[in-house]
Design a protein around this motif. Structure first.
Motif, PDB file in Angstrom:
ATOM      1  N   MET A  44      24.913 -37.725 -55.915  1.00 45.83           N
ATOM      2  CA  MET A  44      25.317 -37.593 -54.129  1.00 45.83           C
ATOM      3  C   MET A  44      24.591 -36.687 -53.382  1.00 45.83           C
ATOM      4  SD  MET A  44      26.071 -40.577 -53.389  1.00 45.83           S
ATOM      5  CE  MET A  44      26.794 -40.081 -51.751  1.00 45.83           C
ATOM      6  N   GLY A  45      24.700 -35.115 -54.010  1.00 40.84           N
ATOM      7  CA  GLY A  45      24.349 -33.722 -53.085  1.00 40.84           C
ATOM      8  C   GLY A  45      24.694 -32.455 -53.982  1.00 40.84           C
ATOM      9  N   PRO A  46      25.229 -31.117 -53.951  1.00 36.72           N
ATOM     10  CA  PRO A  46      25.196 -30.238 -54.796  1.00 36.72           C
ATOM     11  C   PRO A  46      26.831 -31.003 -54.919  1.00 36.72           C
ATOM     12  CG  PRO A  46      25.841 -29.043 -53.048  1.00 36.72           C
ATOM     13  CD  PRO A  46      24.422 -30.835 -52.725  1.00 36.72           C
ATOM     14  N   CYS A  47      27.463 -29.880 -56.323  1.00 40.76           N
ATOM     15  CA  CYS A  47      29.091 -30.376 -56.321  1.00 40.76           C
ATOM     16  C   CYS A  47      30.333 -30.029 -55.942  1.00 40.76           C
ATOM     17  CB  CYS A  47      29.113 -30.305 -57.620  1.00 40.76           C
ATOM     18  SG  CYS A  47      28.721 -31.272 -59.675  1.00 40.76           S
ATOM     19  N   ARG A  48      31.505 -30.412 -55.319  1.00 37.38           N
ATOM     20  CA  ARG A  48      32.209 -29.476 -54.999  1.00 37.38           C
ATOM     21  C   ARG A  48      33.627 -29.919 -56.048  1.00 37.38           C
ATOM     22  NH1 ARG A  48      28.888 -27.439 -52.632  1.00 37.38           N
ATOM     23  NH2 ARG A  48      28.737 -27.316 -50.483  1.00 37.38           N
ATOM     24  N   GLY A  49      34.097 -29.354 -55.967  1.00 32.34           N
ATOM     25  CA  GLY A  49      35.284 -30.048 -56.670  1.00 32.34           C
ATOM     26  C   GLY A  49      36.391 -27.936 -56.881  1.00 32.34           C
ATOM     27  N   GLY A  50      37.585 -28.425 -57.441  1.00 33.53           N
ATOM     28  CA  GLY A  50      39.026 -27.823 -57.911  1.00 33.53           C
ATOM     29  C   GLY A  50      38.552 -27.493 -58.994  1.00 33.53           C
ATOM     30  N   ASN A  73      34.864 -37.684 -53.526  1.00 36.33           N
ATOM     31  CA  ASN A  73      33.560 -37.042 -52.314  1.00 36.33           C
ATOM     32  C   ASN A  73      32.309 -37.826 -51.890  1.00 36.33           C
ATOM     33  OD1 ASN A  73      34.793 -34.800 -53.128  1.00 36.33           O
ATOM     34  ND2 ASN A  73      33.158 -33.930 -54.428  1.00 36.33           N
ATOM     35  N   ALA A  74      32.731 -39.192 -53.142  1.00 37.33           N
ATOM     36  CA  ALA A  74      31.234 -40.527 -52.317  1.00 37.33           C
ATOM     37  C   ALA A  74      32.333 -40.896 -51.275  1.00 37.33           C
ATOM     38  CB  ALA A  74      31.019 -40.877 -53.464  1.00 37.33           C
ATOM     39  N   LEU A  75      33.837 -40.280 -50.889  1.00 41.78           N
ATOM     40  CA  LEU A  75      33.918 -41.870 -50.461  1.00 41.78           C
ATOM     41  C   LEU A  75      34.420 -41.093 -49.022  1.00 41.78           C
ATOM     42  CD1 LEU A  75      35.832 -44.420 -49.819  1.00 41.78           C
ATOM     43  CD2 LEU A  75      37.850 -43.290 -50.224  1.00 41.78           C
ATOM     44  N   SER A  76      34.206 -39.557 -48.786  1.00 43.25           N
ATOM     45  CA  SER A  76      34.359 -38.716 -47.641  1.00 43.25           C
ATOM     46  C   SER A  76      32.814 -39.137 -46.393  1.00 43.25           C
ATOM     47  CB  SER A  76      34.527 -37.321 -48.020  1.00 43.25           C
ATOM     48  OG  SER A  76      33.234 -36.646 -48.834  1.00 43.25           O
ATOM     49  N   PRO A  77      33.085 -38.827 -45.864  1.00 42.09           N
ATOM     50  CA  PRO A  77      31.604 -38.789 -44.910  1.00 42.09           C
ATOM     51  C   PRO A  77      30.401 -37.551 -44.961  1.00 42.09           C
ATOM     52  CG  PRO A  77      33.594 -38.545 -43.394  1.00 42.09           C
ATOM     53  CD  PRO A  77      34.654 -37.975 -45.143  1.00 42.09           C
ATOM     54  N   TYR A  78      30.657 -37.184 -46.035  1.00 46.58           N
ATOM     55  CA  TYR A  78      29.934 -36.080 -46.494  1.00 46.58           C
ATOM     56  C   TYR A  78      29.200 -36.641 -47.891  1.00 46.58           C
ATOM     57  CZ  TYR A  78      32.714 -33.566 -43.313  1.00 46.58           C
ATOM     58  OH  TYR A  78      33.170 -33.106 -42.094  1.00 46.58           O
ATOM     59  N   PHE A 395      32.353 -46.465 -55.794  1.00 44.15           N
ATOM     60  CA  PHE A 395      31.252 -45.942 -56.743  1.00 44.15           C
ATOM     61  C   PHE A 395      29.685 -47.334 -55.521  1.00 44.15           C
ATOM     62  CE2 PHE A 395      29.559 -49.527 -59.918  1.00 44.15           C
ATOM     63  CZ  PHE A 395      29.132 -48.922 -60.573  1.00 44.15           C
ATOM     64  N   LEU A 396      30.075 -47.820 -54.964  1.00 45.81           N
ATOM     65  CA  LEU A 396      28.760 -48.229 -54.566  1.00 45.81           C
ATOM     66  C   LEU A 396      28.027 -47.361 -54.065  1.00 45.81           C
ATOM     67  CD1 LEU A 396      29.855 -51.805 -53.273  1.00 45.81           C
ATOM     68  CD2 LEU A 396      29.020 -51.715 -55.139  1.00 45.81           C
ATOM     69  N   THR A 397      28.682 -46.560 -53.750  1.00 48.08           N
ATOM     70  CA  THR A 397      27.797 -45.338 -52.503  1.00 48.08           C
ATOM     71  C   THR A 397      27.801 -44.719 -53.594  1.00 48.08           C
ATOM     72  OG1 THR A 397      30.020 -44.757 -51.100  1.00 48.08           O
ATOM     73  CG2 THR A 397      28.172 -43.001 -51.047  1.00 48.08           C
ATOM     74  N   ILE A 398      27.526 -44.216 -54.662  1.00 48.08           N
ATOM     75  CA  ILE A 398      26.496 -44.040 -56.280  1.00 48.08           C
ATOM     76  C   ILE A 398      26.165 -44.365 -56.556  1.00 48.08           C
ATOM     77  CG2 ILE A 398      27.612 -42.060 -58.353  1.00 48.08           C
ATOM     78  CD1 ILE A 398      30.503 -41.933 -57.200  1.00 48.08           C
ATOM     79  N   ALA A 399      26.419 -45.792 -56.802  1.00 50.79           N
ATOM     80  CA  ALA A 399      25.393 -46.246 -57.635  1.00 50.79           C
ATOM     81  C   ALA A 399      24.306 -46.457 -57.034  1.00 50.79           C
ATOM     82  CB  ALA A 399      26.007 -47.953 -58.008  1.00 50.79           C
ATOM     83  N   MET A 402      22.090 -43.226 -57.573  1.00 51.98           N
ATOM     84  CA  MET A 402      21.764 -43.175 -58.770  1.00 51.98           C
ATOM     85  C   MET A 402      20.467 -43.995 -58.898  1.00 51.98           C
ATOM     86  SD  MET A 402      25.365 -42.624 -61.044  1.00 51.98           S
ATOM     87  CE  MET A 402      24.319 -42.294 -62.885  1.00 51.98           C
ATOM     88  N   THR A 403      20.241 -45.548 -59.079  1.00 54.33           N
ATOM     89  CA  THR A 403      19.500 -46.018 -58.887  1.00 54.33           C
ATOM     90  C   THR A 403      18.501 -45.740 -57.986  1.00 54.33           C
ATOM     91  OG1 THR A 403      21.057 -48.105 -58.634  1.00 54.33           O
ATOM     92  CG2 THR A 403      18.685 -48.693 -58.464  1.00 54.33           C
ATOM     93  N   ASP A 404      18.288 -45.537 -57.148  1.00 56.19           N
ATOM     94  CA  ASP A 404      17.032 -44.998 -55.653  1.00 56.19           C
ATOM     95  C   ASP A 404      16.505 -43.641 -56.856  1.00 56.19           C
ATOM     96  OD1 ASP A 404      18.110 -46.322 -53.760  1.00 56.19           O
ATOM     97  OD2 ASP A 404      18.983 -45.316 -52.883  1.00 56.19           O
ATOM     98  N   GLN A 405      17.217 -42.743 -57.101  1.00 56.12           N
ATOM     99  CA  GLN A 405      16.829 -41.575 -58.243  1.00 56.12           C
ATOM    100  C   GLN A 405      16.227 -41.793 -59.914  1.00 56.12           C
ATOM    101  OE1 GLN A 405      19.777 -38.728 -57.914  1.00 56.12           O
ATOM    102  NE2 GLN A 405      20.134 -39.653 -55.417  1.00 56.12           N
TER     103      GLN A 405
END
Length: 408
Positions: A44-50, A73-78, A395-399, A402-405
């Motif tokens: 989805m993009g560069p990683c973010r996390g604690g 992160n996938a659920l957020s607007p970014y 999950f659907l957003t990430i899937a 991942m499919t596109d790539q």
């Protein structure tokens, strides 16, 4: 599209980094800890996390947190990937110099895997303003540039100064959205809060602003309840106690209508809404039963996976609405991204601007979770709607990405 195949790939992190962190204490003795970073998914993009510093931290915990963060992160607007990490180092009882030396040693290995378009860490348990400052200073020295920022609350090197409030405020905004759908509001509701760190304190603050009655906080040794509810002055006093590393029981010496209970959790206190902001698995089967018996109607998850599977079953059976951390805790993601937005770095947000952005992002997150739930046949009012909706949408957003790539 084969979702099973995507799931197999998604469950395997893209990159796992484990390293030695040796540091010298104030007596000149060398200690060794372990450092971890799991860059879970970057489709989805560069990683973010604690980054978490806690004795219980290990590779398994880092993987769990990284997976949870990827979905959050996938659920957020970014458009962001997810990561998590930290060390089994315990910052409690260490001097500032010891923490600085540890952070510098940790970052000496970690810096090569970080960057604005790779991975930027944020605060987590055991990592606050001080630790973030030391980590960022060492990163800047080694990376040789000032690009990007770690999401911490220092305005002069990190954009928006509202980062620490974002997660806690976001949880309260999320609760308000849920209650609005039930034709209710937070005003006048008794709220039980666990934890006494950054998130819990900001939840208390925002609950008071909404006219709710927050009555509890907790730490690793027990919990404190104030029957009159906290106000801004009392929160300020609690912050002083925490800053001086004193016990929450000192609060009762000043406020007579409060009591500290040793070796207990606040879930048996009468309440309408509960905010779990301490740590994973803090609500077990008997805690869930206590919550149901205490009249709780809504549980907002502030920490990652605060309920055990048995607790979740009990809460669902009793029709307690659960706001999953994946959706309700998205405030931190929002703040981190606003900080990195170039325009935002040039001007300092007023708290009002920032809050309206945060409210807007929480609303989008809430609506996405509800839409996915109803699309897949869950009743909007059912206790599991938000939990399933959040996971499905993420999950659907990430899937799709991942499919596109392709198979990478």
């Amino acid at each position: 599209m084969s979702y099973v195949n995507i799931m197999e790939r998604l469950l395997e992190p893209e990159r796992v980094i484990v390293f030695r962190v040796s540091w010298v204490d104030d007596r000149g003795v060398t200690h060794v800890n372990r450092g971890f970073r799991v860059q879970y998914n970057q489709s989805m993009g560069p990683c973010r996390g604690g980054i978490r510093f806690h004795p219980s931290m290990n590779l398994s915990v880092a993987k769990f947190l990284g997976f949870e963060q990827t979905l959050k992160n996938a659920l957020s607007p970014y458009k962001l990937g997810g990561a998590a990490g930290g060390s089994d180092f315990n910052p409690k009882g260490k001097s500032d110099n010891e923490i600085m030396r540890f952070c510098q040693s940790f970052m000496s290995e970690m810096y090569r895997y970080l960057g604005p378009d790779k991975d930027l860490p944020s605060e987590e348990m055991g990592v606050g303003t001080r630790e973030m400052g030391y980590l960022f200073g060492q990163y800047r020295r080694l990376a040789g540039h000032f690009q990007g920022s770690f999401t911490g609350p220092r305005i002069f090197w990190s954009g928006s100064s509202l980062r620490p409030e974002a997660t806690g405020y976001g949880l309260v905004f999320f609760a308000q959205l849920m209650l609005a759908d039930m034709n209710k509001e937070l005003k006048g509701l008794r709220c039980v809060v666990s934890g006494s760190g950054k998130i819990a304190m900001h939840v208390l603050e925002k609950l008071i602003a909404y006219g709710a009655l927050p009555i509890s906080v907790s730490d690793s040794r027990g919990y404190l309840v104030d029957e009159d509810g906290f106000d801004y002055m009392k929160i300020s006093f609690l912050r002083d106690i925490k800053a001086q590393q004193r016990s929450l029981r000192d609060y009762s010496k000043t406020y007579a209508r409060s009591k500290y209970y040793d070796e207990a959790k606040p879930w048996n206190e009468r309440c309408d809404v509960a905010f779990a902001c301490a740590s994973q698995n803090e609500i077990n089967q008997s805690d869930a039963t206590n919550l149901v018996n205490s009249g709780c109607r809504v549980l907002v998850e502030g920490s990652n996976m605060p309920c055990t599977p048995e607790a979740v079953q009990i809460l669902r059976k009793a029709s307690v609405l659960i706001a999953p951390a994946m959706a309700a805790g998205a405030g931190g993601v929002v703040a981190g991204e606003l900080e990195l937005n170039h325009e935002c770095s040039l001007m300092h947000w007023s708290p009002e601007d920032f809050e309206s952005k945060l409210q807007d992002a929480m609303k989008q997150t809430y609506q996405r979770a509800i839409k996915a739930a109803t699309d897949f046949g869950y009743q909007k009012e059912s206790p599991e709607a938000l939990v399933h909706g959040a996971v499905i949408s993420a999950f659907l957003t990430i899937a799709q990405a991942m499919t596109d790539q392709g198979s990478v």
